[in-house]
Design a protein around this motif. Structure first.
Motif: not given
Length: 385
Positions: A53-61, A351-354, A375-385
Motif C-alpha cells: 500500500v502507498s499513500v497518495v495523500w493524507s490530511q490531518g484534521l 499485505g499489511r499497512f500501519s 481516530r486522530r483525524g487523519t484522512v488517508y487516500a491509499l493505493r494498492s500496489n
C-alpha cells in the motif's frame, strides 16, 4: 400490521419520551466482559506481503471522536473533526477546497450533497451550511449519533431513539417526523443506517430496514432481518449498523449482535440472512459479503444466497473495524492501527499497512483508492500496489 407514527407540520405533535438508555458498542462489550479478564488478541501472523500500500495523500484534521465519517460528492470528500472544523478535500490530491468552523463540538460526521452540508453538535443542534455559509440551526429533541443525510434539497436526521426527521435544506422548515411504533427501549449510540435507493429513503428501525417516501415520510415497506432473543434488553438489542452497502439492487447490512443479510431495495424482500453476533459494518460486492463477529472471526458469504465461502480466525480479539472491498482485496483495520489486506477469494492475508491510529468507521473505496479516517483525524487516500 405494525402501526407507525408519522407527523407533519399540519398535524398535532405528540411528544413521546424515550425511556431507554443509549448504549455504545464499547459499553456493551464491557458489560459482556464483566467478571472475566479481557481476551488476549491473536498475535500478528508472520507475513511475506504480495500486495503493498502507498499513500497518495493524507490530511490531518484533529481528533474525530463521534465526528468520524467521510462523505463523497463528485470529486470532493467531506470530513470533520470533533472540535467543529469541516473540510472539503479534493479526492485526487487532498487539496483543501473549502473549510468552515461550526463553532461547536460535533456529535456526528458531516453529511453533504455538494451544495448543502449538515452536521449535529454535542448540544443537539442541527447546523446546515450552503457553500460554506451557515444558513440555519435547529435544536433536535434528542441525541443524534448518525450523520445527517442530505439529498433532494432535504436534510434527514435519525436520532438515537430511532426517530427520523426531515427538513427543507434551504430554510430549515420541518417537513415530517417518522418513528415506528412498538420499538425496543434500548438503542445503539453509534452511526446507524440512513441512505437512499433511487427515490426511496432507507432507515434502520431496530432490526428492520424501513423504506420511506422522502416527501411525505410514509412507509413503503419494511424488511425484518431477524428477531432478537435474550433474557434482557441488552441481549435483545439489534439495531442496524451503518454504513450499509448497496449492490445490484440489494442492500446488505448488519443487525447488531444478530444477523448479516441482504434485502431487495425495490420491494423489501429479504434475500437471505445469516446469524452472526457482530458489531461493525460489513462489506459487499456482487459476489461476496464479508463481516466479522464479536470475537473478530471473519466470514465471507456468497452474495446471491448466503452460502459460506470461507472463514478465518487469525484476527480474534484484535478489535477489527468495519470493512471495505477494494478490488480483489478485503481491507480491515485493527485496534493497533494496522490495516490488513486479505485476498477476497479465500481470506489469506496478502499485505499489511500501519496507520497512525485505529479506525473508528469502515474505510471507503472511491475511484480505485481506499479512503480512511483514523481516530486522530487523519484522512488517508491509499493505493494498492
Amino acid at each position: 400490521m405494525q402501526q407507525t407514527r408519522v407527523q407533519s407540520p399540519g398535524s398535532p405533535v405528540r411528544l413521546t419520551r424515550f425511556f431507554g438508555l443509549a448504549l455504545g458498542v464499547g459499553l456493551l462489550v464491557t458489560l459482556g466482559a464483566c467478571g472475566s479478564s479481557k481476551p488476549k488478541p491473536a498475535p500478528l501472523e508472520s507475513l511475506q506481503p504480495t500486495r503493498t500500500v502507498s499513500v497518495v495523500w493524507s490530511q490531518g484534521l484533529g481528533s474525530v471522536e463521534g465526528a468520524a465519517g467521510l462523505t463523497f460528492t463528485g470529486d470532493t470528500v467531506v470530513a470533520a473533526a470533533a472540535g467543529g472544523d469541516i473540510v472539503a478535500l479534493d479526492v485526487k490530491t487532498g487539496a483543501r477546497q473549502w473549510e468552515l468552523d461550526v463553532r461547536s463540538r460535533l456529535a456526528t460526521a458531516a453529511g453533504s450533497d455538494g451544495r448543502f452540508t449538515a452536521v449535529v453538535t454535542t448540544g443537539n443542534e442541527l447546523v446546515v451550511f450552503e457553500k460554506g455559509k451557515e444558513v440555519w440551526r435547529e435544536r433536535q429533541p434528542g441525541r443524534v449519533a448518525t450523520a445527517p443525510f442530505v439529498a433532494g434539497e432535504r436534510v434527514f436526521i435519525q436520532a438515537v431513539d430511532r426517530s427520523v426527521r426531515a427538513y427543507d435544506a434551504a430554510d430549515g422548515r420541518w417537513l415530517w417526523n417518522y418513528q415506528r411504533a412498538g420499538g425496543e427501549s434500548l438503542s445503539l449510540a453509534v452511526p446507524g443506517v440512513v441512505t437512499n435507493y433511487r427515490d426511496t429513503l432507507l432507515v434502520g428501525q431496530g432490526a428492520r430496514l424501513i423504506a420511506l417516501d422522502p416527501v411525505k415520510g410514509t412507509p413503503r415497506f419494511e424488511a425484518n432481518l431477524g428477531t432478537p432473543r435474550g433474557s434482557n434488553e441488552v441481549e435483545r438489542l439489534a439495531d442496524l449498523v451503518g454504513p450499509s452497502t448497496q449492490v445490484d439492487g440489494d442492500v446488505c447490512v448488519r443487525a447488531f449482535q444478530l444477523t448479516v443479510g441482504c434485502v431487495n431495495a425495490s420491494n423489501g424482500a429479504v434475500r437471505w440472512t445469516r446469524p452472526q453476533a457482530g458489531a461493525r459494518a460489513i462489506a459487499a460486492n456482487a459476489d461476496v459479503v464479508v463481516g466479522a463477529d464479536s470475537a473478530d472471526r471473519v466470514s465471507a458469504w456468497k452474495a446471491s444466497n448466503g452460502d459460506i465461502l470461507w472463514r478465518v480466525d487469525r484476527f480474534t480479539h484484535r478489535g477489527l473495524s468495519g470493512m471495505a472491498i477494494w478490488g480483489d482485496l478485503l481491507a480491515v483495520a485493527d485496534s493497533d492501527g494496522y490495516l490488513h489486506l486479505l485476498a477476497l477469494d479465500d481470506g489469506r492475508t496478502v499485505g499489511r499497512f500501519s496507520l497512525d491510529a485505529p479506525l473508528e468507521i469502515a474505510p471507503t473505496v472511491k475511484n480505485g483508492l481506499l479512503f480512511a479516517q483514523t481516530r486522530r483525524g487523519t484522512v488517508y487516500a491509499l493505493r494498492s500496489n
